[in-house]
Design a protein around this motif. Structure first.
Motif, PDB file in Angstrom:
ATOM      1  N   GLY A  95      28.071 -17.330 -44.912  1.00 31.65           N
ATOM      2  CA  GLY A  95      26.998 -17.592 -45.853  1.00 31.65           C
ATOM      3  C   GLY A  95      26.481 -18.446 -45.867  1.00 31.65           C
ATOM      4  N   LYS A  96      25.305 -17.991 -44.469  1.00 30.90           N
ATOM      5  CA  LYS A  96      23.902 -18.818 -44.268  1.00 30.90           C
ATOM      6  C   LYS A  96      23.145 -17.311 -44.055  1.00 30.90           C
ATOM      7  CE  LYS A  96      24.815 -23.173 -44.167  1.00 30.90           C
ATOM      8  NZ  LYS A  96      25.348 -24.162 -43.111  1.00 30.90           N
ATOM      9  N   LYS A  97      22.056 -17.353 -43.832  1.00 30.35           N
ATOM     10  CA  LYS A  97      21.042 -16.545 -43.108  1.00 30.35           C
ATOM     11  C   LYS A  97      21.379 -16.499 -41.830  1.00 30.35           C
ATOM     12  CE  LYS A  97      16.580 -14.365 -44.018  1.00 30.35           C
ATOM     13  NZ  LYS A  97      14.639 -14.657 -44.237  1.00 30.35           N
ATOM     14  N   VAL A  98      21.074 -15.969 -40.907  1.00 30.27           N
ATOM     15  CA  VAL A  98      21.059 -15.444 -39.757  1.00 30.27           C
ATOM     16  C   VAL A  98      19.786 -16.012 -39.093  1.00 30.27           C
ATOM     17  CG1 VAL A  98      20.988 -13.378 -37.548  1.00 30.27           C
ATOM     18  CG2 VAL A  98      22.766 -13.305 -39.485  1.00 30.27           C
ATOM     19  N   TYR A  99      19.595 -16.855 -38.517  1.00 32.07           N
ATOM     20  CA  TYR A  99      17.981 -17.552 -38.111  1.00 32.07           C
ATOM     21  C   TYR A  99      18.708 -17.239 -36.157  1.00 32.07           C
ATOM     22  CZ  TYR A  99      21.031 -21.571 -37.098  1.00 32.07           C
ATOM     23  OH  TYR A  99      21.464 -22.371 -36.788  1.00 32.07           O
ATOM     24  N   TYR A 100      17.482 -17.057 -35.832  1.00 37.20           N
ATOM     25  CA  TYR A 100      17.450 -17.443 -34.146  1.00 37.20           C
ATOM     26  C   TYR A 100      17.296 -18.729 -33.450  1.00 37.20           C
ATOM     27  CZ  TYR A 100      17.434 -12.447 -33.124  1.00 37.20           C
ATOM     28  OH  TYR A 100      18.183 -11.086 -32.768  1.00 37.20           O
ATOM     29  N   LYS A 101      17.836 -19.099 -32.371  1.00 36.96           N
ATOM     30  CA  LYS A 101      17.504 -20.285 -32.155  1.00 36.96           C
ATOM     31  C   LYS A 101      17.090 -19.787 -30.354  1.00 36.96           C
ATOM     32  CE  LYS A 101      18.230 -25.371 -32.029  1.00 36.96           C
ATOM     33  NZ  LYS A 101      17.463 -26.230 -33.238  1.00 36.96           N
ATOM     34  N   THR A 102      16.645 -21.328 -30.023  1.00 43.65           N
ATOM     35  CA  THR A 102      16.013 -20.898 -28.312  1.00 43.65           C
ATOM     36  C   THR A 102      16.591 -22.007 -27.307  1.00 43.65           C
ATOM     37  OG1 THR A 102      14.515 -19.540 -29.055  1.00 43.65           O
ATOM     38  CG2 THR A 102      13.738 -20.990 -26.494  1.00 43.65           C
ATOM     39  N   ALA A 103      17.016 -22.207 -26.589  1.00 47.74           N
ATOM     40  CA  ALA A 103      17.685 -23.372 -25.752  1.00 47.74           C
ATOM     41  C   ALA A 103      17.502 -23.017 -24.481  1.00 47.74           C
ATOM     42  CB  ALA A 103      19.049 -23.780 -25.669  1.00 47.74           C
ATOM     43  N   LYS A 104      16.608 -24.322 -24.502  1.00 46.04           N
ATOM     44  CA  LYS A 104      15.672 -24.167 -22.503  1.00 46.04           C
ATOM     45  C   LYS A 104      17.549 -23.710 -21.474  1.00 46.04           C
ATOM     46  CE  LYS A 104      13.481 -27.488 -23.133  1.00 46.04           C
ATOM     47  NZ  LYS A 104      13.754 -28.024 -24.818  1.00 46.04           N
ATOM     48  N   LEU A 105      17.057 -23.664 -20.178  1.00 41.84           N
ATOM     49  CA  LEU A 105      18.225 -23.410 -19.168  1.00 41.84           C
ATOM     50  C   LEU A 105      17.383 -24.313 -18.128  1.00 41.84           C
ATOM     51  CD1 LEU A 105      20.474 -23.084 -18.227  1.00 41.84           C
ATOM     52  CD2 LEU A 105      19.483 -20.780 -17.539  1.00 41.84           C
ATOM     53  N   LEU A 106      17.707 -25.596 -17.815  1.00 44.69           N
ATOM     54  CA  LEU A 106      17.827 -26.450 -17.147  1.00 44.69           C
ATOM     55  C   LEU A 106      17.311 -26.064 -15.881  1.00 44.69           C
ATOM     56  CD1 LEU A 106      18.208 -29.558 -18.749  1.00 44.69           C
ATOM     57  CD2 LEU A 106      16.458 -28.403 -18.816  1.00 44.69           C
ATOM     58  N   GLN A 107      18.619 -25.235 -14.782  1.00 46.53           N
ATOM     59  CA  GLN A 107      18.487 -25.093 -13.851  1.00 46.53           C
ATOM     60  C   GLN A 107      19.996 -23.541 -14.075  1.00 46.53           C
ATOM     61  OE1 GLN A 107      18.751 -28.923 -11.301  1.00 46.53           O
ATOM     62  NE2 GLN A 107      21.129 -27.795 -10.433  1.00 46.53           N
ATOM     63  N   GLU A 156      22.019 -28.346 -32.395  1.00 48.80           N
ATOM     64  CA  GLU A 156      22.283 -29.326 -33.121  1.00 48.80           C
ATOM     65  C   GLU A 156      23.569 -28.756 -34.402  1.00 48.80           C
ATOM     66  OE1 GLU A 156      18.974 -30.202 -36.374  1.00 48.80           O
ATOM     67  OE2 GLU A 156      17.931 -28.898 -34.822  1.00 48.80           O
ATOM     68  N   THR A 157      24.282 -27.588 -33.494  1.00 51.84           N
ATOM     69  CA  THR A 157      25.451 -27.177 -34.095  1.00 51.84           C
ATOM     70  C   THR A 157      26.392 -26.881 -33.475  1.00 51.84           C
ATOM     71  OG1 THR A 157      24.352 -25.507 -35.272  1.00 51.84           O
ATOM     72  CG2 THR A 157      24.584 -27.436 -36.896  1.00 51.84           C
ATOM     73  N   GLY A 158      28.088 -26.721 -33.730  1.00 51.93           N
ATOM     74  CA  GLY A 158      29.283 -26.297 -33.016  1.00 51.93           C
ATOM     75  C   GLY A 158      28.559 -25.069 -33.184  1.00 51.93           C
ATOM     76  N   GLU A 159      27.814 -24.029 -34.654  1.00 47.89           N
ATOM     77  CA  GLU A 159      27.841 -22.505 -34.238  1.00 47.89           C
ATOM     78  C   GLU A 159      26.493 -22.536 -33.554  1.00 47.89           C
ATOM     79  OE1 GLU A 159      27.927 -25.091 -37.202  1.00 47.89           O
ATOM     80  OE2 GLU A 159      30.490 -24.734 -38.539  1.00 47.89           O
ATOM     81  N   GLU A 160      25.372 -23.354 -33.377  1.00 47.75           N
ATOM     82  CA  GLU A 160      24.688 -22.552 -31.966  1.00 47.75           C
ATOM     83  C   GLU A 160      25.153 -22.490 -31.150  1.00 47.75           C
ATOM     84  OE1 GLU A 160      20.555 -25.186 -34.963  1.00 47.75           O
ATOM     85  OE2 GLU A 160      21.423 -25.727 -32.981  1.00 47.75           O
ATOM     86  N   ALA A 161      26.167 -23.761 -30.620  1.00 48.88           N
ATOM     87  CA  ALA A 161      26.322 -23.762 -29.547  1.00 48.88           C
ATOM     88  C   ALA A 161      27.631 -22.125 -29.122  1.00 48.88           C
ATOM     89  CB  ALA A 161      27.548 -24.989 -28.898  1.00 48.88           C
ATOM     90  N   ALA A 162      27.817 -22.156 -30.192  1.00 47.47           N
ATOM     91  CA  ALA A 162      29.439 -21.369 -29.768  1.00 47.47           C
ATOM     92  C   ALA A 162      28.567 -19.597 -29.964  1.00 47.47           C
ATOM     93  CB  ALA A 162      29.950 -20.795 -31.009  1.00 47.47           C
ATOM     94  N   SER A 163      27.267 -19.850 -30.618  1.00 51.43           N
ATOM     95  CA  SER A 163      26.399 -18.245 -30.455  1.00 51.43           C
ATOM     96  C   SER A 163      25.763 -17.831 -29.593  1.00 51.43           C
ATOM     97  CB  SER A 163      24.932 -18.368 -31.653  1.00 51.43           C
ATOM     98  OG  SER A 163      25.836 -18.369 -33.537  1.00 51.43           O
ATOM     99  N   LEU A 164      25.451 -19.386 -28.575  1.00 56.29           N
ATOM    100  CA  LEU A 164      24.847 -19.697 -27.262  1.00 56.29           C
ATOM    101  C   LEU A 164      25.725 -18.841 -26.276  1.00 56.29           C
ATOM    102  CD1 LEU A 164      22.686 -21.812 -25.665  1.00 56.29           C
ATOM    103  CD2 LEU A 164      24.420 -20.896 -24.284  1.00 56.29           C
ATOM    104  N   VAL A 165      27.063 -19.253 -25.904  1.00 60.12           N
ATOM    105  CA  VAL A 165      27.970 -18.615 -25.352  1.00 60.12           C
ATOM    106  C   VAL A 165      28.236 -17.636 -25.153  1.00 60.12           C
ATOM    107  CG1 VAL A 165      30.352 -19.764 -24.660  1.00 60.12           C
ATOM    108  CG2 VAL A 165      29.419 -21.162 -25.013  1.00 60.12           C
ATOM    109  N   LYS A 166      28.495 -16.730 -26.537  1.00 58.24           N
ATOM    110  CA  LYS A 166      28.426 -15.644 -26.992  1.00 58.24           C
ATOM    111  C   LYS A 166      27.108 -14.475 -26.372  1.00 58.24           C
ATOM    112  CE  LYS A 166      30.548 -12.428 -29.665  1.00 58.24           C
ATOM    113  NZ  LYS A 166      31.373 -11.758 -28.898  1.00 58.24           N
TER     114      LYS A 166
END
Length: 516
Positions: A133-145, A185-195
């Protein structure tokens, strides 16, 4: 360090009074990925999942005195390739450490890991976030190590005999630990990162990512704070067993914390377990006492050196980062960009195809062999019909029994107007239930041929006109959309088998003023 909506929404905390706008959630992930290797990180024992208990245990795995670790070259190569794919800086020298803690299934009393000097640092992941129901967007997460470490064994608890046994098959399995910054910030972002991470690791073939086998494990660190304030006290959620559960667990925990503070409570630093059956997090233990792991250098392993020089090659004693970088295949985001440019797909379609590797394989295979078919027809059928059917059954596309050649035959029949889209959807269901059947045989057996005979079409249209007198009057008064109601009547009369393009043409002809 990490942070993690679907069924049983009743289990989500009630937030009617929560001042959501004043609060921000922060999520960070720690991912343990088992390296795809035939042997363990420091011994020659096998790594096959499901092997008989304690059948893949070397003397070193069992901590027999006098045994020494021997570093697995393949695991280091996999770690370097993964680091490069995630944009990390590979360190010329990394170190191994002992992390001391007591588990019954940890024979040494310590884990060999890389605490002080990891294999790689300072990476980042940019990934698409798809929220219904929302527009697709891109997110960036830093990988510390990214660090290499060994796994522990597994304790088996027998409630009947009131005792615990230990299986050491898992002890010493090679792991990559990926520590991400709290940038989500959200569960959806975390799931998308893992995917996205799963897609990358599978492209690299450095991890099977079979979460049901424990080959990929995710821990989430979650906190909330008011805008402008320091980060709040975090909780860690463990035992998240699927990508879908990542979204559910983190969303639940964010809502639980919001409900707690809204009702005047205080968030405590604790470890919580994700109860997948009841869709809630459950307290396991608090973290008020900081555990002292007594890190010390691993005396039996020298520093790990790699060659960072451009153009260098790997030798028996020294791995070349430049040489390993040449082995990195096309990564998911590169594939998305290629699809946009080569096939003129829109961004959302490219994202969906790449996120479902089997769909992508089907799309590329069909477009190569059936060049006369419009690309739009192919990807619409795969996404809107095949993927939708799989989602309805709550199965992954890769678990669908339909073969690629059968999909081609359906699309050929659809393109040749032998069948219509309704019949194509029926064939998906029939082939999934009977994967050995042939498309042409099913079309004959279930009478799925599209009605294209002009005489049959005209007879059906005449009946529909008689049944839809009101819609006919409206159409003849200029309300052209009323034609859809009459066409729908034809579809109903023909059991959804009429060629609707011919039906519309026939109705327009029959309803012309000269035909009154």
């Amino acid at each position: 360090m990490h942070y993690s909506i679907i069924r049983r929404l009743a289990t989500q905390p009630k937030l009617a009074n929560a001042p959501k706008k004043k609060w921000k959630s922060v999520v960070g992930l720690e991912v343990h990925a088992q390296i795809a290797s035939a042997s363990k990180l420091f011994s020659g024992s096998g790594t096959s999942f499901g092997a008989p208990l304690n059948s893949s245990v070397a003397y070193f795995d069992a901590s027999i005195p006098g045994t020494l670790p021997v570093l697995n070259r393949k695991c280091v190569e996999s770690g370097i390739k993964t680091s490069l794919a995630l944009g990390c800086r590979v360190n010329e020298v990394s170190m191994f450490d002992r992390k001391h803690y007591f588990y019954a299934d940890l024979p040494n009393g310590y884990q060999i890991t890389q605490q002080r000097a990891a294999l790689a640092n300072d990476g980042k992941m940019t990934f698409p976030v798809i929220t219904p129901g929302k527009k697709v967007y891109y997110k960036t997460a830093k990988l510390l190590q990214l660090q290499l470490e060994q796994d522990s064994g597994k304790s088996l608890h027998d409630d009947y005999l009131k005792r615990s046994l230990v299986d050491l098959n898992r002890a010493g399995l090679p792991l990559m630990e990926l520590v991400f910054a709290p940038d989500l910030e959200t569960g959806e972002e975390a799931a998308s990162l893992v995917k996205e991470l799963i897609l990358i690791l599978r492209r690299l073939q450095t991890c099977s990512c079979k979460m049901e086998e424990g080959a990929l494990r995710v821990d989430a660190n979650i906190s909330i704070h008011q805008e402008g304030d320091p980060l709040g006290v975090r909780t860690e959620v463990k035992n998240i067993g699927s990508v879908r559960s990542i979204s559910q667990a983190i969303t639940y925990e964010i809502n639980r914390q919001l409900e707690t503070v809204t009702n005047g409570g205080v968030i405590t630093n604790e470890t919580r377990n994700w109860d997948a059956e009841n869709r809630r997090t459950v307290a396991m233990r608090d973290k008020e006492v900081l555990q002292d792991y007594r890190f010390m250098p691993e005396p039996n392993l020298p520093p790990l050196h790699v060659n960072l020089k451009p153009g260098s090659i790997s030798t028996e004693d020294l791995l070349s980062v430049a040489a390993l970088s040449e082995e990195i295949p096309e990564l998911p985001e590169d594939t998305r960009q290629r699809l946009l440019e080569q096939y003129n797909l829109n961004a959302e379609t490219a994202i969906i195809l790449v996120n479902e590797p089997i769909l992508l394989d089907h799309f590329l295979s069909i477009t190569r062999s059936l060049t006369e078919l419009p690309k739009r027809v192919i990807y619409n059928f795969l996404i809107n019909d095949l993927l939708t059917y799989c989602n309805k059954l709550n199965i992954d596309v890769e678990d669908c029994s339909i073969k690629a050649n059968d999909l081609k035959d359906i699309l050929i029949s659809l393109h040749d107007e032998l069948i219509n889209l309704q019949a194509a959807r029926q064939l998906i269901e029939l082939l999934h239930k009977n994967p050995e059947a042939k498309v042409n045989e099913l079309i004959e057996l279930h009478n799925l041929q599209q009605i294209c005979s002009p005489d049959e079409i005209e007879n059906l249209c005449q009946l529909a006109i008689a049944n839809q007198a009101k819609a006919v009057q409206q159409y003849q008064k200029g309300k052209t959309k009323s034609l859809f109601a009459i066409a729908g009547e034809v579809a109903k009369l023909s059991s959804q088998k009429a060629n609707m393009k011919l039906v519309v043409q026939c109705l327009e002809k029959l309803l012309k003023p000269t035909n009154k």
